[in-house]
Design a protein around this motif. Sequence first.
Motif, PDB file in Angstrom:
ATOM      1  N   ALA A 172      -8.354  -9.971   4.122  1.00 20.55           N
ATOM      2  CA  ALA A 172      -6.875  -8.538   3.868  1.00 20.55           C
ATOM      3  C   ALA A 172      -7.607  -7.518   4.808  1.00 20.55           C
ATOM      4  CB  ALA A 172      -7.362  -8.255   2.628  1.00 20.55           C
ATOM      5  N   SER A 176      -5.843  -5.126   7.858  1.00 16.63           N
ATOM      6  CA  SER A 176      -6.318  -3.870   8.395  1.00 16.63           C
ATOM      7  C   SER A 176      -7.014  -3.390   9.371  1.00 16.63           C
ATOM      8  CB  SER A 176      -7.309  -3.547   6.569  1.00 16.63           C
ATOM      9  OG  SER A 176      -6.306  -3.377   5.835  1.00 16.63           O
ATOM     10  N   LEU A 234       0.413   0.500   6.970  1.00 18.69           N
ATOM     11  CA  LEU A 234       0.113  -0.831   6.934  1.00 18.69           C
ATOM     12  C   LEU A 234      -2.149  -0.656   6.991  1.00 18.69           C
ATOM     13  CD1 LEU A 234       2.312  -2.585   9.184  1.00 18.69           C
ATOM     14  CD2 LEU A 234       2.838  -2.879   6.654  1.00 18.69           C
ATOM     15  N   MET A 238      -1.316  -1.196   2.411  1.00 18.46           N
ATOM     16  CA  MET A 238      -1.468  -2.916   2.094  1.00 18.46           C
ATOM     17  C   MET A 238      -2.461  -3.136   1.285  1.00 18.46           C
ATOM     18  SD  MET A 238       1.030  -4.674   2.811  1.00 18.46           S
ATOM     19  CE  MET A 238       0.809  -6.017   3.464  1.00 18.46           C
ATOM     20  N   PRO A 241      -1.719  -1.876  -4.030  1.00 13.72           N
ATOM     21  CA  PRO A 241      -0.303  -2.230  -5.122  1.00 13.72           C
ATOM     22  C   PRO A 241       0.235  -1.177  -4.895  1.00 13.72           C
ATOM     23  CG  PRO A 241      -2.391  -2.481  -6.321  1.00 13.72           C
ATOM     24  CD  PRO A 241      -2.934  -2.046  -5.808  1.00 13.72           C
ATOM     25  N   THR A 243       1.196   0.889  -3.017  1.00 13.02           N
ATOM     26  CA  THR A 243       2.059   1.245  -1.581  1.00 13.02           C
ATOM     27  C   THR A 243       2.483   0.091  -1.501  1.00 13.02           C
ATOM     28  OG1 THR A 243      -0.045   1.237  -1.316  1.00 13.02           O
ATOM     29  CG2 THR A 243       1.014   3.815  -1.405  1.00 13.02           C
ATOM     30  N   ARG A 244       1.571  -0.652  -1.310  1.00  9.94           N
ATOM     31  CA  ARG A 244       2.195  -2.140  -0.585  1.00  9.94           C
ATOM     32  C   ARG A 244       3.584  -2.998  -0.956  1.00  9.94           C
ATOM     33  NH1 ARG A 244      -1.053  -6.229  -3.502  1.00  9.94           N
ATOM     34  NH2 ARG A 244      -3.250  -5.081  -2.890  1.00  9.94           N
ATOM     35  N   LYS A 245       3.728  -2.347  -2.086  1.00  9.87           N
ATOM     36  CA  LYS A 245       5.090  -2.913  -2.021  1.00  9.87           C
ATOM     37  C   LYS A 245       6.381  -2.117  -1.815  1.00  9.87           C
ATOM     38  CE  LYS A 245       5.268   0.216  -5.946  1.00  9.87           C
ATOM     39  NZ  LYS A 245       5.523   0.527  -7.509  1.00  9.87           N
ATOM     40  N   VAL A 248       5.478  -4.326   2.203  1.00 11.62           N
ATOM     41  CA  VAL A 248       5.675  -5.542   2.537  1.00 11.62           C
ATOM     42  C   VAL A 248       6.708  -6.123   3.605  1.00 11.62           C
ATOM     43  CG1 VAL A 248       5.818  -8.493   1.795  1.00 11.62           C
ATOM     44  CG2 VAL A 248       4.286  -6.365   0.724  1.00 11.62           C
ATOM     45  N   TYR A 275      -1.300 -12.752   5.393  1.00 14.35           N
ATOM     46  CA  TYR A 275      -0.785 -11.528   3.966  1.00 14.35           C
ATOM     47  C   TYR A 275      -0.803 -11.979   2.586  1.00 14.35           C
ATOM     48  CZ  TYR A 275       2.422  -7.804   6.603  1.00 14.35           C
ATOM     49  OH  TYR A 275       2.226  -6.693   7.551  1.00 14.35           O
ATOM     50  N   TYR A 278      -3.724 -10.407   0.757  1.00 16.35           N
ATOM     51  CA  TYR A 278      -2.949  -8.777   0.521  1.00 16.35           C
ATOM     52  C   TYR A 278      -2.509  -9.171  -0.804  1.00 16.35           C
ATOM     53  CZ  TYR A 278      -3.502  -6.478   4.752  1.00 16.35           C
ATOM     54  OH  TYR A 278      -3.423  -5.711   5.466  1.00 16.35           O
ATOM     55  N   LEU A 279      -1.748 -10.116  -1.272  1.00 19.12           N
ATOM     56  CA  LEU A 279      -0.901 -10.213  -2.622  1.00 19.12           C
ATOM     57  C   LEU A 279      -2.038 -10.426  -4.073  1.00 19.12           C
ATOM     58  CD1 LEU A 279       1.825 -11.697  -1.553  1.00 19.12           C
ATOM     59  CD2 LEU A 279       2.076  -9.103  -1.273  1.00 19.12           C
TER      60      LEU A 279
END
Lengths: 309, 142
Positions: A172, A176, A234, A238, A241, A243-245, A248, A275, A278-279
């Motif tokens: 991750a 970045s 990003l 990323m 969580p 901001t990630r949503k 993506v 990716y 990141y999750l």
Amino acid sequence: MATSLDKPAETQASTSLHPRALWDSLVDWALHTEGSSRSSALIRIGLVYVVWARWGGEVTPFRDLSTEGILLSVNFWAASTLMLLGVFTRLSTAWMATVALTMYYYFGYELGVAEWTHHHSYLLAFGVLLSALTPAGKSYSVDRWLAVRRARQQGRPLPAERGNLFGLRLIAIQLSVVYFFSAFDKTTLVFLSGARLEHLMMWYYIGSDYAAISGYRMLIMLVAWATVALEYSLAFGMLFPQTRKWLVIPGSLLHAGFYVLLPIQTFSATVMVLYLAYLNADKVHAFIDQIQGHTPEADETVSAPAVVE
Amino acid sequence: MNQDRLQSVLRAILFLGFVLFMVFGPFYRQVLLGESHIFRRWMMFHDRGVSIRDATFYLSDGESLVELDRKQVLDGVDLTAGEAADVWRINTVNEVRLVARLLCDELGDDADIRAVVRVGTMQGNGWQQDTNFNSDQNLCED
């Protein structure tokens, strides 16, 4: 162990802002997080297919019958096949990383295979290296199959599909870093004026005629600003969580756009596979259960009497 | 030191080492402008397309200029693959002169072809006038 960066948004707000607490939280996130190994395994499998798509045709044995060429071919196919199947997974992934980095540094820079020195090759090779630090063998692998079989034969509980996720954290961070420095490179008058995108449009699509369309310059300048803003977003967003949503899908569309519009080889495919790092690994695990119609209770019922041979 | 503790220490060392390498590499290449193959810079398509020419050709009658569509004028001409590529995308001074020569040949030796050309650069707002050409110069006389 729960981590602040992976905590759901509603609990994130309650995390103390005390520097010591933030530091502890960061160290937990980086080094001590245990989680599902499924996303690591999916990254491992996905990377092998990208590796084959990118380099497979160039390392078939007949391409280069020199000693170095044959050694490369043998190591490439043996290591990547074992990595795909998940046989001695950490070892075979490290072996494949050695092969890929040898292709990048030695064949690329020392022997002059220029195509292998491009950024997409580096990201792919480095992604494989970092994948060797993930618990990628604990799911979807021969290693997993053998571990389950052993546990059943010995009447022990099935081994958990879990492991330390610091390798995923590194992947991750690598992504970045790519976003940040790519945006940094574009933070110039020449890019933000839209001129660089005009050059690329003419180079690949229009030829030496400036597009005589009303508002073209403004539109292309907006695309330039949006690209830079999205890449900076990003780079940092990323990792969190909350901001990630929101990022993506724009991130995926950005890479889909690159893939379709520019000759970027396997860069976008590699990023899309990575990716997964990141999750939230446990959420990926639960999602896979969900789409397959599994529940933890049902899995126990189904798997207990069965012996995988 | 027990095994868990040892693993934690090893993980911390690896983590820090990789993060330093990943961050310092592009910082060294892109901020400090260092040269090294060990470290990767992330400057994708950084200068691709620079040197592209935005070229406009004109037919002059001595008093006024009429813009020419070079692709249309040369549409029926039997061009080599290289010439066709140069007509579509012009990257050098010589390619501008080649296209002008093709236009002169197609329109007759007494044609008067002028060109106004901008070149893509990495400086300023990304475009500079190509001073090799101007609207006063008949390229068919070259």
